[in-house]
Write an enzyme that holds these catalytic residues in place. Structure first.
Site, short mmCIF file in Angstrom:
data_model
loop_
_atom_site.label_atom_id
_atom_site.label_comp_id
_atom_site.label_asym_id
_atom_site.label_seq_id
_atom_site.Cartn_x
_atom_site.Cartn_y
_atom_site.Cartn_z
N ASP A 1 0.82 -1.22 0.00
CA ASP A 1 0.00 0.00 0.00
C ASP A 1 0.85 1.27 0.00
O ASP A 1 2.07 1.22 0.18
CB ASP A 1 -0.94 -0.01 1.22
CG ASP A 1 -0.24 -0.41 2.51
OD1 ASP A 1 1.00 -0.35 2.57
OD2 ASP A 1 -0.93 -0.77 3.46
N GLU B 1 -9.50 -1.96 5.64
CA GLU B 1 -10.14 -1.69 6.92
C GLU B 1 -11.38 -2.57 7.10
O GLU B 1 -11.92 -3.08 6.11
CB GLU B 1 -10.57 -0.21 6.96
CG GLU B 1 -9.42 0.77 6.85
CD GLU B 1 -8.62 0.92 8.14
OE1 GLU B 1 -8.64 0.02 8.99
OE2 GLU B 1 -7.97 1.97 8.30
N ASP C 1 -7.26 -3.00 14.39
CA ASP C 1 -8.63 -3.38 14.05
C ASP C 1 -8.65 -4.59 13.12
O ASP C 1 -9.68 -4.93 12.55
CB ASP C 1 -9.37 -2.19 13.40
CG ASP C 1 -8.64 -1.65 12.16
OD1 ASP C 1 -7.63 -2.27 11.75
OD2 ASP C 1 -9.09 -0.63 11.62
#
Ligand code: GLP
Length: 241
Positions: A67, A143, A136
């Site tokens: 990324d 995400e 998370d």
């Protein structure tokens, strides 16, 4: 999923580095996937050491990073391209032109992502992908969401990630709100995956990834379905298993 608990962060890095050294020994022109963040630093330091010692040879390998922040150029301090150059690419014998990081300055993110995905496929796919994990459960910058994203795409970062990554910036307001990231499909298509996780603050996330339901709400949980995943943990990160 094979879980290997190491006594500390350096041992974890040494073991993960050995996986990559073995990979290029087996297949010198391997396509390797790399990650940023603090977790892979000991892995990269040990890869550099193995290279210095003549044990690992990356001269024929090529790489694709997970990324990049959207809007960030390669020379900017916090860009993932700069991170990779500083922490790995200039410290091993890889050819810089064979290293690939998404262009965060593109004015056409959709095209950039499609071309990146196509380049990975044209290279024959990723042989071994390194991953960290976010608090998370994100991998790359995927995400928590309602569906697993397939291909490389533009993502909007959630507040928890902005906060976690603020340590690399002067303040949380400086963290880019968006990023370009390989999709979950891109990651899952890698033939082999090596994950490195350290620290007690990730122990609960690791527990959910390993024992919890497979859900896009904890993206790393999908790794339960991958046939060849090795997770290197330090004792703190393994403390809830
Ligand atoms: C970023 C990266 C991820 C990385 C995560 C965890 O969000 N995009 O690839 O796994 O941070 O970073 P750290 O290893 O610093 O905890």
């Amino acid at each position: 999923m094979e879980i290997i608990v190491c006594k500390d962060y350096q041992t974890l890095g040494a073991k993960a580095a050995t996986m990559f050294a073995s990979q290029v020994l087996k297949k010198p022109d391997s396509v390797l996937g790399f990650a940023t963040g603090s977790s892979p630093l000991s892995t990269y330091a040990h890869m550099a050491k193995l290279c210095d010692e003549g044990v690992a040879d990356f001269s024929r390998a090529s790489t694709y990073n997970l990324d990049e922040y959207y809007g960030m150029g390669p020379t900017q301090e916090q860009s993932y391209r700069k991170f990779m150059n500083d922490n790995l690419f200039t410290r091993i014998n890889i050819k810089l032109e064979n290293t690939h990081v998404l262009n965060g300055l593109t004015d056409d993110p959709e095209r950039e992502c499609a071309e990146y995905e196509a380049a990975i496929n044209a290279a024959g796919g990723i042989d071994m992908q390194l991953l960290g994990i976010g608090h998370d459960g994100h991998i790359g910058f995927n995400e928590p969401c309602d569906e697993f994203p397939n291909n490389t795409h533009l993502v909007t970062l959630v507040p928890m990630t902005l906060q976690a990554n603020a340590r690399f910036f002067n303040s949380v307001d400086e963290v880019p709100r968006q990023a370009l990231s390989m999709g979950i499909g891109t990651i899952m298509r890698a033939r082999e995956i090596v994950m490195v996780v350290n620290g007690a603050d990730k122990a609960e996330t690791v527990r959910k990834m390993v024992y919890g339901p497979v859900t896009p709400q904890l993206p790393a949980s999908i790794l339960q379905f991958h046939p060849r995943v090795t997770v290197f943990l330090d004792e703190a990160a393994a403390s809830r298993l």
